[in-house]
Design an enzyme around this catalytic site. Structure first.
Site, PDB file in Angstrom:
ATOM      1  N   GLY A 154      40.250  43.242  32.260  1.00 34.47           N
ATOM      2  CA  GLY A 154      40.376  43.550  30.836  1.00 34.47           C
ATOM      3  C   GLY A 154      41.460  42.707  30.200  1.00 34.47           C
ATOM      4  O   GLY A 154      42.236  42.021  30.892  1.00 34.47           O
ATOM      5  N   THR A 164      44.267  43.370  28.676  1.00 35.71           N
ATOM      6  CA  THR A 164      45.683  43.664  28.952  1.00 35.71           C
ATOM      7  C   THR A 164      46.053  43.183  30.354  1.00 35.71           C
ATOM      8  O   THR A 164      47.092  42.528  30.546  1.00 35.71           O
ATOM      9  CB  THR A 164      45.960  45.171  28.806  1.00 35.71           C
ATOM     10  OG1 THR A 164      45.291  45.662  27.641  1.00 35.71           O
ATOM     11  CG2 THR A 164      47.448  45.450  28.681  1.00 35.71           C
ATOM     12  N   LYS A 179      38.338  54.493  32.364  1.00 35.16           N
ATOM     13  CA  LYS A 179      38.280  53.046  32.536  1.00 35.16           C
ATOM     14  C   LYS A 179      36.815  52.614  32.591  1.00 35.16           C
ATOM     15  O   LYS A 179      35.926  53.434  32.637  1.00 35.16           O
ATOM     16  CB  LYS A 179      38.990  52.627  33.833  1.00 35.16           C
ATOM     17  CG  LYS A 179      40.512  52.738  33.720  1.00 35.16           C
ATOM     18  CD  LYS A 179      41.241  52.232  34.959  1.00 35.16           C
ATOM     19  CE  LYS A 179      40.864  50.874  35.441  1.00 35.16           C
ATOM     20  NZ  LYS A 179      40.934  49.801  34.443  1.00 35.16           N
ATOM     21  N   GLU A 209      37.592  48.409  40.432  1.00 33.09           N
ATOM     22  CA  GLU A 209      38.944  48.834  40.032  1.00 33.09           C
ATOM     23  C   GLU A 209      39.353  50.103  40.785  1.00 33.09           C
ATOM     24  O   GLU A 209      40.502  50.245  41.211  1.00 33.09           O
ATOM     25  CB  GLU A 209      38.987  49.086  38.522  1.00 33.09           C
ATOM     26  CG  GLU A 209      38.883  47.804  37.702  1.00 33.09           C
ATOM     27  CD  GLU A 209      38.733  48.056  36.215  1.00 33.09           C
ATOM     28  OE1 GLU A 209      39.139  47.191  35.432  1.00 33.09           O
ATOM     29  OE2 GLU A 209      38.200  49.110  35.830  1.00 33.09           O
TER      30      GLU A 209
END
Ligand code: 5RP
Length: 240
Positions: free
Chosen positions: A35, A37, A103, A112
């Site tokens: 992602g 960030t 998420k 993840e």
């Protein structure tokens, strides 16, 4: 890119990533999240490693992150080559006060979650728009096997009919008009729940449907969150 003038939410993301970088110790085994960030973190880590400030052994949570890491001269090792990871730094779509997360906005939540579970610490980095009182406004991504996918969708629908949620709309995720496929070749169903009243029982019920590969509820996994703000400040939040 890394030193470009940025503002607003983007500055919040970068500031959170910068603070997360200060938690790394030389030689750590680190999971790299996915992602926008988490990508700030990868770029900053790459620069710190290139400048000889830090060494790290890294695993990636998506093909996209692995590609970015390579461009930043960070070698990526397969997860299976690590006994454990010291920590993983990853983003989130929603964060509640107990640091339960939604998420999977990028469809990477299966890997993840595997990487986070293999880590001693999961550190979440996000801008402050991701903080919520109750999870559920962000659509919950549910990764499902392509085989019998409509059957699985009906099972999820049946489950949601009984669940303590505020909405029940479901959509198969598309990418440029065709079904989105995860790195593992599965579909993603986005569940518009508006409010998740009981995330623990919802997660358990989803896990019991055979065609559900993984869902985006990360419950009790994050050890801290670093929240960046548009004014360039960041703060650490521990589970309430
Ligand atoms: C990908 C994720 C991301 O971490 C999440 O979607 C947050 O992304 P961003 O930092 O771009 O808002 O879970 O599957």
């Amino acid at each position: 890119m890394i030193d470009d003038e940025i503002s607003g939410a983007e500055l919040g993301k970068k500031t959170a990533a910068e603070m997360a970088l200060t938690l790394l110790k030389d030689g750590m085994a680190v999971g790299l999240g996915s992602g926008s960030t988490a990508e700030w973190f990868v770029r900053l880590l790459g620069r710190a490693m290139a400048q000889g400030e830090l060494r790290a052994d890294c695993a990636a949570t998506s093909e996209r992150t692995a590609l970015l890491a390579e461009r930043c001269d960070i070698a990526i090792r397969p997860l299976d080559s690590f006994a454990r990871l010291d920590l993983t730094v990853d983003g989130a779509d929603e964060i509640d006060p107990a640091l339960n997360l939604i998420k999977g906005g990028g469809g990477c939540h299966l890997i993840e979650k595997i990487v986070a579970a293999a880590s001693d610490d999961l550190i979440v980095i996000a801008d402050d728009r991701k903080l919520v009182d109750t999870l559920g406004v962000f659509p919950l991504p549910v990764e499902i096997a392509t085989y019998g996918w409509e059957t699985t969708v009906r099972m999820v629908q049946g489950l949601l009919a009984e669940a303590d949620v505020g909405g029940r709309q479901m959509q198969r995720r598309l990418a440029r008009g065709t079904p989105f496929l995860t790195d593992e070749g599965n579909f993603v169903i986005d569940c518009h729940l508006e409010r998740i009243g009981d995330a623990v029982s919802l997660a358990g019920a989803l896990n019991r449907i055979p065609g559900v590969v993984e869902h985006g509820l990360f419950l009790g996994m994050a050890s801290r969150a670093i929240i960046g703000a548009a004014d360039g400040s960041a703060r650490t939040v521990f589970p309430a």
